[in-house]
Design an enzyme around this catalytic site. Sequence first.
Site, PDB file in Angstrom:
ATOM      1  N   LYS B 114       0.876  -1.167   0.000  1.00  0.00           N
ATOM      2  CA  LYS B 114       0.000   0.000   0.000  1.00  0.00           C
ATOM      3  C   LYS B 114       0.912   1.215   0.000  1.00  0.00           C
ATOM      4  O   LYS B 114       1.577   1.514   0.993  1.00  0.00           O
ATOM      5  CB  LYS B 114      -0.908   0.014   1.236  1.00  0.00           C
ATOM      6  CG  LYS B 114      -1.818   1.237   1.272  1.00  0.00           C
ATOM      7  CD  LYS B 114      -2.549   1.382   2.586  1.00  0.00           C
ATOM      8  CE  LYS B 114      -2.771   2.855   2.874  1.00  0.00           C
ATOM      9  NZ  LYS B 114      -3.362   3.093   4.190  1.00  0.00           N
ATOM     10  N   ASN B 223      -8.961   1.954   9.892  1.00  0.00           N
ATOM     11  CA  ASN B 223      -8.180   1.586  11.069  1.00  0.00           C
ATOM     12  C   ASN B 223      -8.693   2.316  12.309  1.00  0.00           C
ATOM     13  O   ASN B 223      -9.303   1.730  13.203  1.00  0.00           O
ATOM     14  CB  ASN B 223      -6.686   1.879  10.820  1.00  0.00           C
ATOM     15  CG  ASN B 223      -5.756   1.352  11.913  1.00  0.00           C
ATOM     16  OD1 ASN B 223      -4.586   1.130  11.659  1.00  0.00           O
ATOM     17  ND2 ASN B 223      -6.225   1.139  13.135  1.00  0.00           N
TER      18      ASN B 223
END
Lengths: 74, 276
Positions: B114, B223
């Site tokens: 990522k 997250n």
Amino acid sequence: MSIQSGASIAIRVNGEPQSCAVGTSLADLVARLGLRAELVAVEVNGSVVRRADHPARRLAEGDEIEVVTLVGGG
Amino acid sequence: MEMTAQLTTKKAPAEPADEPLQIGRTTLHSRLLVGTGKYATNEQMRDALELSGTDCVTVAVRRVNLSGSEPSLLDFVDRERYRILPNTAGCYDAKTAIRTAELARELLGTSWVKLEVLGDPRTLLPDPIGTLEAARELVAQGFDVLAYCSDDPRLGVRLAELGVASVMPAGSPIGSGQGVLNPNAIRILLELIDKPVIVDAGVGTASDVAAAMELGVAGVLLNSAVALAREPLRMAAAMRDACRAGRNAFLAGRIERKLYANASSPLEGVIGARST
């Protein structure tokens, strides 16, 4: 490979100055730091050194070493 | 009695199936990707990941602590169960991001990343030029690149043309909990590229995930919304349900918005009416 007793070289590990005996390998350094080899990756002077190459890679004066691991993140 | 028997003998219809999410060479069965940062404890993180239903978790790459060993994150993330997606978070230039991706590849033995190239620590907004530069190099090195970027559709097109595996526009700034601020930009991006689009960053609560999935994005990465919720485990379950709900609603196809009412019940046959 013989190690010259007393002779040492200056290196940097994660930005901190350290010294080690002439002839120290990258594998020796990882072990000395108390790290599990499979949980770290190592870069010397900006290039990754593969785990399999750690035993053969001798450290040299002035080497800049980065030792990283995985931590929580998004 | 007879009616009850009839109802219980009939099996519930099977929920229509969905296809797995393919990102480069990786197949995922959940469309929720979950980060491993900011949990109170490793045990809480492990339980939240499980309840989220995810099969892909993100991790960061950092210098080891030289002054004492700590438990490894990998002791709490079962690699049989989760695909581990390393990020280049904290990198403010392409070169550092590329080095970090190379270290992650060495650590995990995988070739996906990522990619984050950030502009500055206060906004954490992605730097589009640095992101393009790093993406080009990492794609050339054979990485499957999941490119975190701003929600500019043209930037997404340029990244797709470079050959990234996924374009990951921020819904809003990282950790801000503002949700998807510009759904129309995401809609346009979805029309312009064929690569999977994953909304990354900005989720605050479950409805943000559902709304993003209803736009037709391939997945959502979050997250803080779980890790910093008052009850992370409950929020993880909420996110799992929201992701599935939003995805199913998108696939099912919503009805049009109309200005006036349209009765669900028949207009004829109401009692009290008289003919002539």
